[in-house]
Each structure stands twice: as structure tokens, then as C-alpha cells.
Design a protein around this motif. Structure first.
Motif, mmCIF file in Angstrom:
data_model
loop_
_atom_site.group_PDB
_atom_site.id
_atom_site.type_symbol
_atom_site.label_atom_id
_atom_site.label_comp_id
_atom_site.label_asym_id
_atom_site.label_seq_id
_atom_site.Cartn_x
_atom_site.Cartn_y
_atom_site.Cartn_z
ATOM 1 N N GLU A 254 -59.974 40.560 14.511
ATOM 2 C CA GLU A 254 -61.369 40.253 14.827
ATOM 3 C C GLU A 254 -61.492 39.598 16.199
ATOM 4 O O GLU A 254 -62.343 39.982 17.009
ATOM 5 N N LEU A 255 -60.621 38.626 16.468
ATOM 6 C CA LEU A 255 -60.704 37.907 17.739
ATOM 7 C C LEU A 255 -60.293 38.789 18.914
ATOM 8 O O LEU A 255 -60.944 38.788 19.960
ATOM 9 N N PHE A 256 -59.210 39.544 18.751
ATOM 10 C CA PHE A 256 -58.777 40.435 19.829
ATOM 11 C C PHE A 256 -59.804 41.534 20.062
ATOM 12 O O PHE A 256 -59.992 42.012 21.179
ATOM 13 N N GLY A 257 -60.465 41.967 18.976
ATOM 14 C CA GLY A 257 -61.456 43.026 19.090
ATOM 15 C C GLY A 257 -62.722 42.589 19.804
ATOM 16 O O GLY A 257 -63.414 43.405 20.402
ATOM 17 N N THR A 258 -63.036 41.285 19.756
ATOM 18 C CA THR A 258 -64.250 40.798 20.411
ATOM 19 C C THR A 258 -63.969 40.174 21.773
ATOM 20 O O THR A 258 -64.695 40.425 22.732
ATOM 21 N N ALA A 259 -62.907 39.382 21.847
ATOM 22 C CA ALA A 259 -62.607 38.684 23.105
ATOM 23 C C ALA A 259 -61.517 39.366 23.916
ATOM 24 O O ALA A 259 -61.291 39.005 25.074
ATOM 25 N N GLY A 260 -60.831 40.368 23.321
ATOM 26 C CA GLY A 260 -59.720 40.984 24.016
ATOM 27 C C GLY A 260 -58.454 40.163 23.797
ATOM 28 O O GLY A 260 -58.515 38.984 23.428
ATOM 29 N N TYR A 261 -57.333 40.796 24.012
ATOM 30 C CA TYR A 261 -56.063 40.101 23.793
ATOM 31 C C TYR A 261 -55.932 38.888 24.703
ATOM 32 O O TYR A 261 -55.493 37.825 24.291
ATOM 33 N N ARG A 262 -56.327 39.040 25.946
ATOM 34 C CA ARG A 262 -56.192 37.940 26.903
ATOM 35 C C ARG A 262 -57.245 36.860 26.676
ATOM 36 O O ARG A 262 -57.055 35.700 27.041
ATOM 37 N N GLY A 263 -58.373 37.231 26.050
ATOM 38 C CA GLY A 263 -59.451 36.270 25.864
ATOM 39 C C GLY A 263 -59.302 35.392 24.634
ATOM 40 O O GLY A 263 -59.943 34.348 24.533
ATOM 41 N N ALA A 264 -58.486 35.815 23.681
ATOM 42 C CA ALA A 264 -58.262 35.039 22.464
ATOM 43 C C ALA A 264 -56.855 34.448 22.494
ATOM 44 O O ALA A 264 -55.908 35.115 22.896
ATOM 45 N N THR A 265 -56.734 33.210 22.077
ATOM 46 C CA THR A 265 -55.432 32.544 22.109
ATOM 47 C C THR A 265 -54.798 32.502 20.725
ATOM 48 O O THR A 265 -55.460 32.709 19.700
ATOM 49 N N PHE A 266 -53.516 32.207 20.704
ATOM 50 C CA PHE A 266 -52.779 32.033 19.454
ATOM 51 C C PHE A 266 -53.414 30.892 18.658
ATOM 52 O O PHE A 266 -53.562 30.973 17.430
ATOM 53 N N LYS A 267 -53.819 29.849 19.359
ATOM 54 C CA LYS A 267 -54.454 28.700 18.715
ATOM 55 C C LYS A 267 -55.788 29.100 18.091
ATOM 56 O O LYS A 267 -56.147 28.615 17.013
ATOM 57 N N ASP A 268 -56.531 29.991 18.753
ATOM 58 C CA ASP A 268 -57.804 30.465 18.203
ATOM 59 C C ASP A 268 -57.600 31.119 16.840
ATOM 60 O O ASP A 268 -58.374 30.901 15.902
ATOM 61 N N VAL A 269 -56.541 31.934 16.749
ATOM 62 C CA VAL A 269 -56.249 32.626 15.487
ATOM 63 C C VAL A 269 -55.894 31.603 14.409
ATOM 64 O O VAL A 269 -56.380 31.677 13.277
ATOM 65 N N ALA A 270 -55.037 30.654 14.767
ATOM 66 C CA ALA A 270 -54.628 29.628 13.798
ATOM 67 C C ALA A 270 -55.838 28.836 13.304
ATOM 68 O O ALA A 270 -55.994 28.602 12.103
ATOM 69 N N THR A 271 -56.694 28.439 14.225
ATOM 70 C CA THR A 271 -57.877 27.657 13.866
ATOM 71 C C THR A 271 -58.785 28.443 12.923
ATOM 72 O O THR A 271 -59.351 27.889 11.973
ATOM 73 N N LYS A 272 -58.907 29.732 13.171
ATOM 74 C CA LYS A 272 -59.810 30.568 12.366
ATOM 75 C C LYS A 272 -59.369 30.628 10.907
ATOM 76 O O LYS A 272 -60.203 30.778 10.006
ATOM 77 N N ILE A 273 -58.070 30.498 10.651
ATOM 78 C CA ILE A 273 -57.597 30.547 9.265
ATOM 79 C C ILE A 273 -57.212 29.155 8.757
ATOM 80 O O ILE A 273 -56.540 29.019 7.734
ATOM 81 N N GLY A 274 -57.653 28.131 9.488
ATOM 82 C CA GLY A 274 -57.453 26.772 9.024
ATOM 83 C C GLY A 274 -56.043 26.245 9.157
ATOM 84 O O GLY A 274 -55.592 25.434 8.336
ATOM 85 N N MET A 275 -55.343 26.677 10.207
ATOM 86 C CA MET A 275 -53.976 26.222 10.437
ATOM 87 C C MET A 275 -53.841 25.676 11.845
ATOM 88 O O MET A 275 -54.720 25.868 12.695
ATOM 89 N N THR A 276 -52.715 25.028 12.109
ATOM 90 C CA THR A 276 -52.385 24.642 13.471
ATOM 91 C C THR A 276 -51.570 25.765 14.087
ATOM 92 O O THR A 276 -50.989 26.594 13.370
ATOM 93 N N ALA A 277 -51.506 25.796 15.402
ATOM 94 C CA ALA A 277 -50.704 26.813 16.073
ATOM 95 C C ALA A 277 -49.238 26.670 15.677
ATOM 96 O O ALA A 277 -48.533 27.666 15.480
ATOM 97 N N ALA A 278 -48.788 25.436 15.543
ATOM 98 C CA ALA A 278 -47.400 25.196 15.139
ATOM 99 C C ALA A 278 -47.140 25.755 13.745
ATOM 100 O O ALA A 278 -46.078 26.340 13.469
ATOM 101 N N GLY A 279 -48.112 25.575 12.837
ATOM 102 C CA GLY A 279 -47.956 26.102 11.486
ATOM 103 C C GLY A 279 -47.919 27.617 11.460
ATOM 104 O O GLY A 279 -47.163 28.225 10.685
#
Length: 202
Positions: free
Chosen positions: A24-49
Motif C-alpha cells: 500500500e505504501l509503495f503503491g502510493t508513495a513509491g519505493y523511495r517515498g516510503a520508508t522501512f519505518k513507515d511500514v513498521a509504524t503502519k502495522i504497529g511495530m518499531t523498525a527494529a522489531g
């Protein structure tokens, strides 16, 4: 007491949720526009997790692309054993139906394939290889259909393969931009009917 299946089930759920969120994030913001942290936050996790399941953003992207390509790869593989003119049309229509049912993944394909034209993009080789395999498989399918006398031979099979893939992607893009005006299945079916027309009677 936790069963042995518990941790594996949880891992599968988290991975699936991460892939869905990344798509969803890559599809809207593009791969470069969405971060690993954005994905983690969206599913309620930390990037480290999230690194427990995916070591980095590139690994997550690879999982997203595999999910995006899964239906099409299965359909294309089926053509190898049964590639009549009717089979080709039916399988293309089925791929389009999958895309209509999952517009987010179709949008992801459009965004990432455009970004990946740059040789530095992490998905460049994936898309390059994906299109080469699709062209090769369709070329073999069309060559067999020509040999059986099912489609005309005036256009080289490899050109037919390139044209079909191009039309599918191009019409899909227009459908994503204006779904009320563009009937993707009808448009592609009409094109296939002409592109793969049977030989003219002598």
C-alpha cells in the motif's frame, strides 16, 4: 502452554501484514517515498522489531514483488502445457480479473516498474528478469500456435509477446487513472482478437 505452531503462525501473520502495508505504501508513495519505518509504524511495530521478519527494506520489497507476481506467474506457467488461442485469451482475462480485484497491487506494479527503469533501483533486475521470462514464455506459446495453424504468422511471435505485455500494462495504467471510462477486460480482449487472429482462409 504455547504450541509449536504458535510462533510460526504469528510470524506468518506479521510477515503478511508487513507485505500488505508495504504494498500500500509503495503503491502510493513509491519505493523511495516510503520508508522501512513507515511500514513498521503502519502495522504497529518499531523498525527494529520489523527487522526480525525482514532484514531491510530491499528484502521487504522483494516479498511485495513476489506477492504481486504470484497470480500472473501461475497463469503463465499454465500456458506452457496448454497454449491454444482460446487458452491464451482466457488466461489473460483471468490475470486482468485478479488485478481488478486487487487495484492496490496493480497500482504498485505501475509505480515500481516505472521507478525500476533506473539501473540503480533495487527492483531493476526483478522487473528486467520478469519481463524477459514473460516474453520468452509467450514467444514459445505463440510459436507453437503458429505451427498448429491457429494464429497468423505475419507478425513474429516475439513481437506478438512484446505487444501483448505492452497493451496489458498500458491499458491497466489508463484503467487505474480513469476506471469509469476504461473497460480494461473488453479493451484487451478486443486487441487480442485482432492480434492473435487466425490465418485467413486461402
Amino acid at each position: 502452554m504455547t504450541t509449536s505452531r504458535g510462533p510460526y503462525a504469528k510470524s506468518a501473520r506479521v510477515r503478511a501484514a508487513a507485505v500488505e502495508a508495504a504494498a500500500e505504501l509503495f503503491g502510493t508513495a513509491g519505493y523511495r517515498g516510503a520508508t522501512f519505518k513507515d511500514v513498521a509504524t503502519k502495522i504497529g511495530m518499531t523498525a527494529a522489531g520489523l527487522t526480525y521478519y525482514f532484514p531491510d527494506k530491499d528484502a521487504l520489497l522483494a516479498a511485495v514483488l513476489d506477492e504481486r507476481d504470484r497470480p500472473a506467474v501461475a497463469e503463465e506457467a499454465a500456458l506452457a502445457s496448454s497454449g491454444t488461442r482460446a487458452d491464451i485469451t482466457e488466461r489473460v482475462m483471468r490475470i486482468l480479473s485478479e488485478n481488478i480485484a486487487q487495484p492496490g497491487l496493480a497500482e504498485l506494479h505501475c509505480v515500481l516498474s516505472a521507478e525500476a527503469t533506473s539501473a540503480e533501483h533495487p527492483a531493476h533486475e526483478h522487473f528486467q528478469d520478469r519481463y524477459r521470462k514473460a516474453r520468452d514464455l509467450l514467444t514459445d506459446t505463440f510459436e507453437a500456435a503458429v505451427a498448429r495453424g491457429e494464429i497468423r504468422s505475419s507478425v513474429p511471435p516475439k513481437t506478438l509477446a512484446t505487444l501483448l505485455l505492452s497493451v496489458m500494462d498500458g491499458v491497466q495504467l489508463q484503467w487505474l487513472l480513469d476506471p469509469e471510462e476504461v473497460d480494461m477486460p473488453a479493451t484487451v480482449r478486443t486487441f487480442i482478437s485482432d492480434l492473435l487472429a487466425p490465418p485467413e482462409a486461402p
